[in-house]
Scaffold this motif. Structure first.
Motif, PDB file in Angstrom:
ATOM      1  N   UNK A  51      43.680  79.625  58.697  1.00 36.18           N
ATOM      2  CA  UNK A  51      44.843  78.860  59.138  1.00 36.18           C
ATOM      3  C   UNK A  51      45.795  79.700  59.963  1.00 36.18           C
ATOM      4  N   UNK A  52      46.066  80.899  59.511  1.00 37.01           N
ATOM      5  CA  UNK A  52      46.944  81.799  60.247  1.00 37.01           C
ATOM      6  C   UNK A  52      46.372  82.103  61.635  1.00 37.01           C
ATOM      7  N   UNK A  53      45.058  82.290  61.697  1.00 40.09           N
ATOM      8  CA  UNK A  53      44.408  82.574  62.981  1.00 40.09           C
ATOM      9  C   UNK A  53      44.620  81.438  63.974  1.00 40.09           C
ATOM     10  N   UNK A  54      44.488  80.195  63.480  1.00 35.93           N
ATOM     11  CA  UNK A  54      44.664  79.031  64.354  1.00 35.93           C
ATOM     12  C   UNK A  54      46.103  78.929  64.843  1.00 35.93           C
ATOM     13  N   UNK A  56      48.416  81.354  65.061  1.00 34.78           N
ATOM     14  CA  UNK A  56      48.732  82.460  65.967  1.00 34.78           C
ATOM     15  C   UNK A  56      48.155  82.212  67.363  1.00 34.78           C
ATOM     16  N   UNK A  57      46.967  81.602  67.408  1.00 34.33           N
ATOM     17  CA  UNK A  57      46.374  81.297  68.714  1.00 34.33           C
ATOM     18  C   UNK A  57      47.186  80.230  69.442  1.00 34.33           C
ATOM     19  N   UNK A  58      47.597  79.198  68.714  1.00 37.02           N
ATOM     20  CA  UNK A  58      48.380  78.132  69.333  1.00 37.02           C
ATOM     21  C   UNK A  58      49.742  78.628  69.815  1.00 37.02           C
ATOM     22  N   UNK A  59      50.276  79.619  69.144  1.00 32.65           N
ATOM     23  CA  UNK A  59      51.558  80.199  69.556  1.00 32.65           C
ATOM     24  C   UNK A  59      51.393  81.224  70.671  1.00 32.65           C
ATOM     25  N   UNK A  60      50.144  81.533  71.017  1.00 34.16           N
ATOM     26  CA  UNK A  60      49.894  82.486  72.091  1.00 34.16           C
ATOM     27  C   UNK A  60      50.098  83.932  71.698  1.00 34.16           C
ATOM     28  N   UNK A  61      50.144  84.190  70.396  1.00 36.04           N
ATOM     29  CA  UNK A  61      50.361  85.560  69.916  1.00 36.04           C
ATOM     30  C   UNK A  61      49.059  86.348  69.871  1.00 36.04           C
ATOM     31  N   UNK A  62      48.001  85.727  69.357  1.00 36.36           N
ATOM     32  CA  UNK A  62      46.706  86.392  69.217  1.00 36.36           C
ATOM     33  C   UNK A  62      45.628  85.320  69.107  1.00 36.36           C
TER      34      UNK A  62
END
Length: 404
Positions: A51-54, A56-62
């Motif tokens: 969940x965190x990975x998804x 962070x990706x949507x926020x453009x962080x990683x």
């Protein structure tokens, strides 16, 4: 400013944790499982990580894959006084070589290890503890293969890198004190898929020695039938739930995720192909004791030509080694297969065992009654994350290797 960033990250963390807690409340852990609370905690942490990975990706962080790779790599273990560890390159493929410092008479066995991670995650570093353990406990030269990952390097780059590294090692084994006739390929999960595919690719080659053995640790071996007893019984049991298996496979092949539900029903397999696979891929070939937790034979699924075109790579032996032709299966080396009772992939291993034995191949089966997908990976870590099933499995693997 720093305080605001900290508050934002805390709120984000709590939000993701809450979302994925409520999204996966149906995860079922068997009542009699002796380490029930630990498995539930591990499953929850995994869901949180995905969940965190998804987010962070949507926020453009990683990106999602970068975050999961970083988490899997973890903290490297300290130096090992019992091993010589060397980073090398075999024909442009990065590998890490583990050589015991202890003296020995004659040449050692060699073990090539292909890590799991669905072709998108995992690394030499992530499997550092596992490979050190195998090298120390079996007095073997272990080669951990750092094959390139998708999506940067699309499928089947992962198989090609592992095959390239294996052939190179087999041709140069004596340079590392290894007997060329005592080389074993080994892998877990999708690494087990690659292991089976590499062993199949080598059977007709005359420029390298024959493999001594292959070790398949809860391998994924077929994508034609997702309704086998193990898929039904373990659909919601951590860690590899049924839907996640298909989603990860589709992401690996860079395919449309909307096909998940129809793939689960088997609409990508025509009646003709289903008839061909029947002798290899049938619940009738699975011993009765593995059906006692429940099994309902599925009805016929309507065939979709469109879905077949999408999922065609799923049915190729490279991705589904269980579907390889008899002429290849009959030439495979001695095999060790590890299966876990609480794993959707359990029956892949059981079916492959029968198929190999039907062709006269010697097979050693290690079935972990309280095993689940990933337990071997965790076994090389400390007590906090290690499960008894993983410890038992690692002991069985090392015992098999010592006989090679």
């Amino acid at each position: 400013m720093e305080l605001l960033v900290t508050i934002f990250l805390v709120v984000l963390t709590l939000f993701v944790a809450m979302v994925f807690y409520y999204e996966h409340p149906t995860a079922k852990i068997p009542p009699g499982f002796s380490e029930r609370k630990k498995l539930y905690a591990f499953h929850y942490i995994m869901n949180f990580g995905f969940g965190m990975a998804i987010v962070l990706e949507k926020l453009g962080i990683m990106s999602e894959v970068s975050f999961i790779r970083t988490v899997m790599d973890g903290i490297p273990p300290p130096k090992d006084k019992h091993l010589i560890i060397t980073d090398l390159v075999f024909e442009k493929v990065e590998v890490r070589l583990y050589q015991p410092k202890t003296s020995t008479t004659g040449q050692r066995r060699g073990v090539l290890y292909f890590h799991g991670g669905v072709g998108r995650f995992g690394s030499i570093r992530a499997y550092e503890r596992t490979c050190r353990y195998l090298s120390r406990k079996t007095n073997s030269v272990v080669v951990s293969v750092g094959y390139r990952l998708a999506p940067e390097y699309p499928y089947p780059t992962q198989f090609q890198d592992c095959l390239t590294a294996t052939i190179h090692f087999m041709k140069t084994a004596q340079d590392y004190g290894v007997d060329p006739s005592r080389i074993i390929v080994c892998g877990d999960s999708s690494g087990g898929t690659i292991t089976a595919a590499v062993a199949q690719a080598l059977v007709n080659r005359r420029d390298v020695p024959k493999l001594r053995a292959q070790i398949l640790i809860y391998p994924f071996l077929q994508a034609a039938d997702f309704d086998l007893p193990s898929y039904q019984q373990n659909a919601k049991i951590p860690v590899l739930i049924r839907e996640r298996t298909i989603i990860l496979g589709l992401k690996y092949l860079n395919k449309d995720l909307s096909a998940v539900n129809t793939l689960l029903k088997g609409t990508h397999v025509s009646a003709e192909r289903r008839q061909k696979y029947q002798k290899w891929l049938s619940a009738d070939n699975i011993p009765h004791e593995f059906k006692t937790r429940g099994y309902t034979p599925p009805g016929p699924a309507p065939y979709s030509e469109e879905l077949y075109k999408l999922a065609k790579p799923f049915l190729e032996p490279l991705f589904s080694p269980l579907l390889c032709e008899d002429s290849v299966i009959a030439q495979l080396p001695e095999t060790f297969i590890l299966t876990c009772e609480y794993d959707v992939l359990r029956d892949d291993g059981l079916l492959y065992k029968k198929r190999l034995e039907d062709h006269g191949i010697k097979v050693t089966l290690c079935h972990l009654e309280e095993g689940f997908h990933g337990t071997i990976f965790l076994a090389a870590y400390g007590k906090v994350v290690t499960f008894q099933s993983g410890i038992k499995g690692l002991e069985k693997i090392t015992k098999f290797l010592r006989l090679m």
